[in-house]
Enzyme design. Structure first.
Site, PDB file in Angstrom:
ATOM      1  CG  PHE A 152       7.492   4.871   8.576  1.00  7.92           C
ATOM      2  CD1 PHE A 152       7.256   4.894   7.213  1.00  7.92           C
ATOM      3  CD2 PHE A 152       7.034   5.929   9.335  1.00  7.92           C
ATOM      4  CE1 PHE A 152       6.577   5.954   6.624  1.00  7.92           C
ATOM      5  CE2 PHE A 152       6.355   6.996   8.769  1.00  7.92           C
ATOM      6  CZ  PHE A 152       6.120   7.008   7.407  1.00  7.92           C
ATOM      7  N   PRO A 153      11.790   3.686   7.948  1.00  7.70           N
ATOM      8  CG  PRO A 153      13.371   2.703   6.521  1.00  7.70           C
ATOM      9  CD  PRO A 153      11.933   2.592   6.967  1.00  7.70           C
ATOM     10  CE1 TYR A 192       4.132  -6.390   6.410  1.00  6.67           C
ATOM     11  CE2 TYR A 192       6.183  -6.854   5.264  1.00  6.67           C
ATOM     12  CZ  TYR A 192       5.512  -6.352   6.358  1.00  6.67           C
ATOM     13  OH  TYR A 192       6.229  -5.816   7.396  1.00  6.67           O
ATOM     14  N   GLY A 238       9.233  13.881   5.718  1.00  5.00           N
ATOM     15  CA  GLY A 238       8.187  14.882   5.912  1.00  5.00           C
ATOM     16  C   GLY A 238       8.694  16.307   5.937  1.00  5.00           C
TER      17      GLY A 238
END
Length: 290
Positions: free
Chosen positions: A215-216, A70, A220
């Site tokens: 990506f919990p 990262y 959307g």
């Protein structure tokens, strides 16, 4: 665990003993988004990045997940700058095994000497003598898994790594990993909208292995007006993303969600999700609606 007070909402998420001996609050923080665009370079607001990390700990979060890739290394350095010397109950998990040629570009490298080098660099960048949870970021198909995990076991024997985890694995790969060493955690993509790792979660739950969904939130279309999440969120006086996190916490006792953000206000909103109590029926309705 400290008594649940209003200033530490993460305490309400319940606890999990990672590796059987490191007890943490189940709602953690993922430090990927503290870097620049494409998870590359410095943050556009370094002062806010430090504020987010310090606020996370104030909110009762004692599990922070990062990786050498990262930035690269930017996230680990920010964690050290914000929080070192670390609180006794803070578990910082990091990962090695993905190289970064540029923004949004991720390439697995599992050669043992590379993994060893990256672990040593993570120790230095985080300012620790031992990494509590070191995760193989991806299995490199070009290198035998026994060689990749074997290197992490060597680091463990040297006292530089406490627990070993894996990321983005199938059930079969997780079983194979467990024949090589004790696996404390698995980190796969999982959320209300993408449950393709359901079988891995079910296996982890049976074996009491921590399941860290990356990506919990991924709300959307689910969060759009009139959608399943939208209606349920209104009933709870919550945001759709808070409800998505509450659903994860309810879904399994081994679930350790790590929502990430680069903004303090968003961090505070996410952490309040720990206070939302869903019934089994509400959870099933949300699951069925997707």
């Amino acid at each position: 665990m400290s008594h649940q007070n209003t200033s530490r909402p993460a305490d309400a998420s319940g606890t999990f003993a990672l590796g059987g001996d490191l007890t943490i609050n189940r709602l953690g923080y993922g430090a990927m988004q503290l870097t620049g665009p494409g998870v590359w370079g410095e943050p556009k607001d370094p002062a806010e990045a430090l504020r987010v990390l310090r606020r996370a700990v104030e909110l009762g979060i004692n599990f922070i997940d990062t990786a050498d890739s990262y930035g690269p290394f930017v996230s680990e350095r920010l964690i050290r700058e914000a929080l070192h010397p670390y609180p006794d109950d803070l578990l910082i998990a990091t990962k090695g095994g993905l190289t970064r040629p540029g923004p949004d570009d991720w390439r697995p490298v599992g050669r043992p000497e590379y993994l060893h080098q990256q672990a040593e660099l993570s120790l230095r960048h985080l300012g620790v003598e031992r990494i509590d949870l070191y995760q193989l970021h991806r299995i490199d198909e070009k290198v035998p898994l026994a060689d990749q995990l074997g290197e992490l076991v060597l680091l463990q024997q040297e006292g530089k790594v406490r627990h070993i985890g894996v990321s983005e694995v199938t059930v079969q790969q997780l079983k194979e990993a467990r024949t090589l060493t004790n696996i404390a955690s698995v980190q796969n993509r999982y959320n209300l909208a993408d449950r393709s790792a359901e079988d891995v979660l079910n296996y982890a739950e049976r074996e009491n292995i921590a399941f860290i969904p990356w990506f919990p939130i991924a709300t959307g279309e689910l969060a759009s007006p009139g959608g399943a999440l939208d209606a349920a969120a209104k009933q709870h006086g919550a945001s759709p993303s808070q409800l998505a996190l509450a659903w994860l916490l309810h879904r399994s006792p081994v679930m350790l969600p790590i929502p990430g953000t680069s903004q303090t206000a968003h961090l505070e909103e996410n952490t309040q999700a720990a206070r939302i109590t869903l019934t089994d029926d509400e959870c099933e309705a949300l699951t069925a609606a997707v």
